[in-house]
Design a protein around this motif. Structure first.
Motif, PDB file in Angstrom:
ATOM      1  N   TRP A 194      36.608  60.664  -8.227  1.00 10.90           N
ATOM      2  CA  TRP A 194      37.640  60.197  -8.839  1.00 10.90           C
ATOM      3  C   TRP A 194      37.475  60.090 -10.124  1.00 10.90           C
ATOM      4  O   TRP A 194      36.764  59.511 -10.656  1.00 10.90           O
ATOM      5  CB  TRP A 194      37.838  58.923  -8.132  1.00 10.90           C
ATOM      6  CG  TRP A 194      39.168  58.191  -8.431  1.00 10.90           C
ATOM      7  CD1 TRP A 194      39.466  57.586  -9.545  1.00 10.90           C
ATOM      8  CD2 TRP A 194      40.403  58.008  -7.605  1.00 10.90           C
ATOM      9  NE1 TRP A 194      40.951  57.120  -9.499  1.00 10.90           N
ATOM     10  CE2 TRP A 194      41.295  57.510  -8.494  1.00 10.90           C
ATOM     11  CE3 TRP A 194      40.518  58.456  -6.453  1.00 10.90           C
ATOM     12  CZ2 TRP A 194      42.746  57.127  -7.724  1.00 10.90           C
ATOM     13  CZ3 TRP A 194      41.748  57.936  -5.950  1.00 10.90           C
ATOM     14  CH2 TRP A 194      42.849  57.495  -6.275  1.00 10.90           C
ATOM     15  N   ARG A 195      38.872  61.019 -10.796  1.00 11.88           N
ATOM     16  CA  ARG A 195      38.477  61.195 -12.219  1.00 11.88           C
ATOM     17  C   ARG A 195      39.544  60.603 -12.999  1.00 11.88           C
ATOM     18  O   ARG A 195      39.469  60.763 -14.466  1.00 11.88           O
ATOM     19  CB  ARG A 195      38.482  62.847 -12.490  1.00 11.88           C
ATOM     20  CG  ARG A 195      37.603  63.565 -11.562  1.00 11.88           C
ATOM     21  CD  ARG A 195      36.130  63.256 -12.216  1.00 11.88           C
ATOM     22  NE  ARG A 195      35.322  64.123 -11.424  1.00 11.88           N
ATOM     23  CZ  ARG A 195      34.102  63.782 -10.903  1.00 11.88           C
ATOM     24  NH1 ARG A 195      33.525  62.634 -11.389  1.00 11.88           N
ATOM     25  NH2 ARG A 195      33.331  64.490 -10.147  1.00 11.88           N
ATOM     26  N   ILE A 196      40.207  59.674 -12.729  1.00 10.86           N
ATOM     27  CA  ILE A 196      41.295  59.067 -13.288  1.00 10.86           C
ATOM     28  C   ILE A 196      41.039  57.631 -13.261  1.00 10.86           C
ATOM     29  O   ILE A 196      40.963  57.038 -12.385  1.00 10.86           O
ATOM     30  CB  ILE A 196      42.752  59.588 -12.795  1.00 10.86           C
ATOM     31  CG1 ILE A 196      43.864  58.655 -13.766  1.00 10.86           C
ATOM     32  CG2 ILE A 196      42.805  59.332 -11.560  1.00 10.86           C
ATOM     33  CD1 ILE A 196      45.111  58.907 -13.261  1.00 10.86           C
ATOM     34  N   GLU A 197      41.176  57.050 -14.638  1.00  9.45           N
ATOM     35  CA  GLU A 197      41.004  55.362 -14.727  1.00  9.45           C
ATOM     36  C   GLU A 197      42.298  54.886 -14.354  1.00  9.45           C
ATOM     37  O   GLU A 197      43.350  55.091 -14.667  1.00  9.45           O
ATOM     38  CB  GLU A 197      40.654  55.144 -16.341  1.00  9.45           C
ATOM     39  CG  GLU A 197      40.706  53.699 -16.327  1.00  9.45           C
ATOM     40  CD  GLU A 197      40.579  53.454 -17.943  1.00  9.45           C
ATOM     41  OE1 GLU A 197      40.101  52.212 -18.309  1.00  9.45           O
ATOM     42  OE2 GLU A 197      41.117  53.908 -18.687  1.00  9.45           O
ATOM     43  N   ILE A 198      42.172  53.767 -13.199  1.00 14.10           N
ATOM     44  CA  ILE A 198      43.235  52.998 -12.587  1.00 14.10           C
ATOM     45  C   ILE A 198      42.650  51.606 -13.092  1.00 14.10           C
ATOM     46  O   ILE A 198      41.858  51.133 -12.438  1.00 14.10           O
ATOM     47  CB  ILE A 198      43.325  53.244 -11.369  1.00 14.10           C
ATOM     48  CG1 ILE A 198      43.530  54.723 -10.966  1.00 14.10           C
ATOM     49  CG2 ILE A 198      44.527  52.293 -10.807  1.00 14.10           C
ATOM     50  CD1 ILE A 198      45.195  55.101 -11.427  1.00 14.10           C
ATOM     51  N   LYS A 199      43.219  51.190 -13.929  1.00 11.45           N
ATOM     52  CA  LYS A 199      42.828  49.736 -14.551  1.00 11.45           C
ATOM     53  C   LYS A 199      43.201  48.669 -13.498  1.00 11.45           C
ATOM     54  O   LYS A 199      42.103  47.533 -13.673  1.00 11.45           O
ATOM     55  CB  LYS A 199      43.682  49.283 -15.714  1.00 11.45           C
ATOM     56  CG  LYS A 199      43.537  50.377 -17.076  1.00 11.45           C
ATOM     57  CD  LYS A 199      44.358  49.541 -18.170  1.00 11.45           C
ATOM     58  CE  LYS A 199      44.136  50.471 -19.390  1.00 11.45           C
ATOM     59  NZ  LYS A 199      42.665  50.659 -19.702  1.00 11.45           N
ATOM     60  N   ARG A 200      43.829  48.693 -12.686  1.00 16.23           N
ATOM     61  CA  ARG A 200      43.815  47.718 -11.352  1.00 16.23           C
ATOM     62  C   ARG A 200      42.645  47.687 -10.426  1.00 16.23           C
ATOM     63  O   ARG A 200      42.350  46.878  -9.817  1.00 16.23           O
ATOM     64  CB  ARG A 200      45.111  47.666 -10.883  1.00 16.23           C
ATOM     65  CG  ARG A 200      45.300  46.503  -9.918  1.00 16.23           C
ATOM     66  CD  ARG A 200      46.962  46.396  -9.640  1.00 16.23           C
ATOM     67  NE  ARG A 200      47.333  45.320  -8.601  1.00 16.23           N
ATOM     68  CZ  ARG A 200      48.341  45.010  -8.133  1.00 16.23           C
ATOM     69  NH1 ARG A 200      49.589  45.309  -8.991  1.00 16.23           N
ATOM     70  NH2 ARG A 200      48.668  43.942  -7.470  1.00 16.23           N
ATOM     71  N   TYR A 201      42.078  48.996 -10.446  1.00 19.57           N
ATOM     72  CA  TYR A 201      41.047  49.235  -9.372  1.00 19.57           C
ATOM     73  C   TYR A 201      39.726  49.928 -10.236  1.00 19.57           C
ATOM     74  O   TYR A 201      39.619  51.102 -10.025  1.00 19.57           O
ATOM     75  CB  TYR A 201      41.604  50.069  -8.348  1.00 19.57           C
ATOM     76  CG  TYR A 201      42.695  49.529  -7.694  1.00 19.57           C
ATOM     77  CD1 TYR A 201      42.373  48.392  -6.633  1.00 19.57           C
ATOM     78  CD2 TYR A 201      44.161  49.879  -7.723  1.00 19.57           C
ATOM     79  CE1 TYR A 201      43.524  47.889  -5.802  1.00 19.57           C
ATOM     80  CE2 TYR A 201      45.176  49.234  -6.945  1.00 19.57           C
ATOM     81  CZ  TYR A 201      45.009  48.447  -6.048  1.00 19.57           C
ATOM     82  OH  TYR A 201      46.024  47.605  -5.453  1.00 19.57           O
ATOM     83  N   ASP A 299      50.483  52.573  -3.621  1.00 24.63           N
ATOM     84  CA  ASP A 299      51.517  52.321  -4.423  1.00 24.63           C
ATOM     85  C   ASP A 299      51.123  51.975  -5.960  1.00 24.63           C
ATOM     86  O   ASP A 299      51.655  52.235  -6.976  1.00 24.63           O
ATOM     87  CB  ASP A 299      52.573  51.265  -4.066  1.00 24.63           C
ATOM     88  CG  ASP A 299      53.270  51.669  -2.583  1.00 24.63           C
ATOM     89  OD1 ASP A 299      53.156  52.988  -2.458  1.00 24.63           O
ATOM     90  OD2 ASP A 299      53.889  51.012  -2.044  1.00 24.63           O
ATOM     91  N   ASN A 300      50.123  50.806  -6.174  1.00 25.99           N
ATOM     92  CA  ASN A 300      49.638  50.331  -7.290  1.00 25.99           C
ATOM     93  C   ASN A 300      49.127  51.754  -8.159  1.00 25.99           C
ATOM     94  O   ASN A 300      49.178  51.780  -9.413  1.00 25.99           O
ATOM     95  CB  ASN A 300      48.847  49.278  -7.113  1.00 25.99           C
ATOM     96  CG  ASN A 300      49.343  47.937  -6.420  1.00 25.99           C
ATOM     97  OD1 ASN A 300      50.801  47.886  -6.419  1.00 25.99           O
ATOM     98  ND2 ASN A 300      48.643  47.152  -5.902  1.00 25.99           N
ATOM     99  N   VAL A 301      48.038  52.507  -7.430  1.00 22.09           N
ATOM    100  CA  VAL A 301      47.665  53.629  -8.219  1.00 22.09           C
ATOM    101  C   VAL A 301      48.763  54.681  -8.762  1.00 22.09           C
ATOM    102  O   VAL A 301      48.625  54.999  -9.867  1.00 22.09           O
ATOM    103  CB  VAL A 301      46.567  54.380  -7.274  1.00 22.09           C
ATOM    104  CG1 VAL A 301      46.308  55.672  -7.814  1.00 22.09           C
ATOM    105  CG2 VAL A 301      45.702  53.531  -6.831  1.00 22.09           C
TER     106      VAL A 301
END
Length: 763
Positions: A194-201, A299-301
């Motif tokens: 998984w290569r993209i920063e998702i701040k919520r997760y 959805d959050n992602v």
């Protein structure tokens, strides 16, 4: 006088140009006229006042020409004569179009939109770099009226299987811009990372961005492999692309290819159990759950993804989602029943439809691989056809927009040739010519259906391309061919003319340190090994894949040059002999670096592993490196993960006493899903299996065998020797490794027939 009249006729007919121009892609319309205009350090670029986009395109041109040609052009506003002018034109019928005029008085680029000015600048850059020379250049007088054939001119970069740095991604974007390609489809999530920063997760990158390679820490394999892009880095990449009129379309894969996400947050998977981030290429079983909590996560992602990427399209994958986990889950079976759905494919359709509705509500549009058609998709969904062209045909007939991206035709991880020094990749071969002859619009579509074809893209899947050097080698010059099929009118394309324009492009690549492949022009040095052994003389044939260029060769072991002997017809040489050959363009530039073939008894009685052929029954074939994350370009081994049997045809067995094998042990990191049943398992009589040789047929008599070494105590590269009883004549040898199929794979590096005198060097 007759010759002059004929030359004039040919020139007017467009068959001969006094000063050929090396432009890729070929403009829609181009007419050469008399004269030329010299561009040097005294030339300036004039742009309209307060036109920031025009200024940016002009500065892009100036910077590129300074880097490649060493000419320094000043960008300024106002009016001037004997210069380069960027100018706005009235509204045009073709988006991204431009006109470019070169006269003895100056150069003018006109376009209505920003992209048109930029692409005019790219064309002028090519006119200013017709060769590898430095300093001023005479640009031939001409008129170009140009616009793209398709709106979607794309490249897919897989950063999930192997990770590229931000600078690597920018280097690809820069080359895309120079080829007038305008969509980077960025594959950011998969089973292997998984290569993209998702701040919520945060666990998506803390856990999901890293995997423990097989045999970690041994033989050069890293202890941990991975990486991810921060949101600031992604904004930087998106802005860099936008400055070059490239849209970045992110892909967040669902409902399958989700193992890295489920490893990070098991509650969003089907079983609730935490797997490891996968080290296996292929089709892994992990799917997203279909409960409300999982959709809230998705959805959050997507909210954070949409905030980072302004692209109209968001790619949601949808491919290779095997439904075993859904079938085994009582909760999901109850969901299918509650929704009155037919089966798991229909559930995927419902899943994709829900995501599509969410994207639509946020002003975006869903695009996915052609499997999304299997369960039904939202009416406004766009389909990317990868399983051949059938998905595109079906989608277009249903009224969906489509992007052509079929395997193997536009898969850049397909091998470019069967050359001994070809890099890792998949069979079948897709040559430069194969890509150039691809037609993005299937002939079965009528005009209304064909209008749904947005364009095409080539896909750089990176399971077997662990470094950017691999990606560049696989992409160039095949992206030159792609650029022409998506930009230029179909009626203007001509294979030999395209080849004639490549030498200048190769020199531009060299100036920018792009590791392009010369596979299309590599000289192939062919001899009949058995006839040579019998006669004491080798009849040598030289050729190259594209049948283009001058092949020059030597027979004394020296490196050939432009003055070496020109190959005209097959020739005979007494052996032992070392033949070296290289291919040159008409202008004397190198199309393919020198290749070498040693002709002596040792080489005539041996075959490299990649020269062996699969036995009948399975045509699957990969060329792989010693370890999954090896970044070197060689060695490369040919394997069939379903059947280890390989064939050595017409082996001359008179006087042969043994077979010597140089072999390699490889990781079996392949997730085969339901195809696991196709793997051939053979009995073995020693703990780790044997190397076995069958005569004539793969179920023929066994004439040689040798045990395989203990994989836990032996090196990855090892040698085996097996005695051969007296044989006569030429026979096909079936060469098999009987190692247990739950252990490592084995590959042939080289197989040699050893004469009874044991001296391989004698003629």
């Amino acid at each position: 006088m007759r010759f002059a009249a004929l030359l004039l006729c040919l020139t007017l007919c467009g068959l001969v140009q006094a000063t050929p121009v090396s432009l890729i892609p070929l403009p829609a319309q181009l007419q050469q006229t008399k004269g030329s205009f010299e561009v040097d350090n005294g030339t300036s670029i004039v742009v309209p006042a307060n036109d920031q986009a025009a200024h940016a395109s002009a500065q892009y041109l100036a910077d590129l020409v300074a880097h490649i040609r060493g000419i320094h052009l000043e960008v300024k506003e106002g009016e001037a004569s004997h210069t380069i002018v960027f100018q706005r034109s009235p509204p045009a019928s073709h988006a991204e179009g431009y006109t470019l005029d070169v006269t003895p008085q100056g150069i003018r680029i006109e376009a209505h939109d920003d992209a048109g000015l930029f692409y005019g600048a790219v064309t002028l850059y090519q006119l200013l770099t017709p060769n590898a020379q430095q300093g001023g250049v005479q640009v031939p007088a001409l008129h170009i009226s140009d616009w793209p054939r398709f709106a979607w001119r794309g490249v897919m970069l897989d950063s999930a299987r192997h990770f590229q740095s931000v600078d690597d991604v920018k280097a690809l974007l820069e080359q895309m811009a120079q080829h007038k390609l305008n969509v980077l489809h960025w594959h950011l999530t998969d089973d292997q990372g998984w290569r993209i920063e998702i701040k919520r997760y945060p666990e998506l990158t803390r856990t999901g961005a890293w995997r423990t390679p097989p045999d970690a820490g041994h033989d050069g394999e890293p202890q941990r492999y991975g990486g991810f892009y921060t949101q600031d880095q992604i904004r930087d990449v998106v802005a860099y692309a936008a400055a070059r009129h490239i849209t970045v379309v992110p892909e967040i894969d669902m409902p399958g290819h989700a193992q890295a996400a489920v490893a990070s947050y098991p509650k969003f998977g089907v079983t609730g159990k935490r797997p490891q981030v996968s080290v296996d290429w292929g089709v892994n079983p992990y799917l997203y759950n279909v409960d409300d909590a999982t959709f809230q996560f998705i959805d959050n992602v997507l909210d954070e993804v949409m905030a980072l990427f302004p692209s109209h399209y968001i790619h949601v994958g949808g491919d290779e989602a095997i439904k075993d986990q859904w079938k085994a889950s009582a909760a999901i079976q109850a969901k299918i029943h509650a929704l009155h759905l037919k089966d798991e494919d229909a559930l995927q359709g419902w899943f994709i439809g829900r995501i599509g509705n969410y994207l639509s509500a946020h002003g975006r549009r869903l695009i996915g691989w052609d499997e999304i058609l299997d369960g039904g998709v939202p009416p406004d969904a766009t389909v990317m056809s990868w399983r051949g062209t059938d998905g595109a045909i079906k989608a277009a007939k249903l009224g969906h927009d489509v992007v052509m991206s079929p395997a193997p035709d536009l898969y850049l991880d397909s091998l470019q040739s069967n050359l001994p020094d070809e890099i890792a990749g998949r069979d079948p071969v897709r040559s430069l010519e194969d890509v150039y002859r691809f037609n993005p619009v299937p002939a079965v579509l009528n005009a209304a259906q064909a209008a749904h074809v947005l364009g095409a893209q080539a896909n750089a899947w990176t399971e077997h391309m662990p470094s950017m050097q691999h990606v560049e080698h696989a992409a160039f010059p095949r992206l030159d061919a792609l650029s022409e099929i998506v930009w230029s009118p179909a009626s203007t394309r001509h294979w030999k003319d395209f080849l004639a324009r490549l030498p200048a492009q190769f020199q531009r690549y060299a100036a920018q340190q792009i590791d392009y492949a010369d596979s299309a022009f590599t000289p192939v040095i062919q001899v009949d090994a058995n006839a040579t052994l019998k006669s004491g003389k080798a009849r040598v044939t030289l050729s190259d894949q594209a049948a283009y260029g001058d092949i020059r060769y030597t027979t004394d072991g020296s490196v050939p040059n432009i003055h070496s002997t020109l190959y005209v017809q097959p020739f005979t040489a007494a052996w032992p002999v070392t033949i070296k050959a290289a291919t040159y363009a008409d202008d004397g530039s190198v199309l393919a670096a020198a290749r070498t073939r040693v002709i002596d008894r040792d080489h005539l009685l041996s075959r490299a592993g990649i020269e062996l052929a699969n036995c009948a029954g399975s045509d699957f074939r990969l060329h792989v490196q010693p370890m999954p994350d090896a970044t070197s370009m060689s060695p490369v081994y040919a394997i069939n993960v379903f059947d280890t049997c390989q064939q050595y045809p017409t082996a001359p067995l008179d006087g042969i006493a043994s077979i010597h094998v140089e072999a390699a042990r490889l990781e079996r990191n392949y997730a085969l899903a339901h195809d696991i049943k196709l793997v051939v398992s053979r009995p073995h009589s020693t703990p780790y299996g044997e190397f076995v040789v069958h005569l004539d047929r793969c179920d023929g008599s066994v004439i040689a065998t040798a045990p395989l070494p203990n994989p836990s105590t032996s090196p990855r590269r090892f040698a085996l020797d097996a005695t051969v009883p007296v044989q006569h004549g030429e026979h096909t040898l079936c060469l098999i490794f009987t190692a247990p199929t739950d252990g490592p794979l084995y590959a042939f590096d080289r197989v040699s027939l050893v004469p009874s005198d044991g001296d391989k060097s004698k003629p």
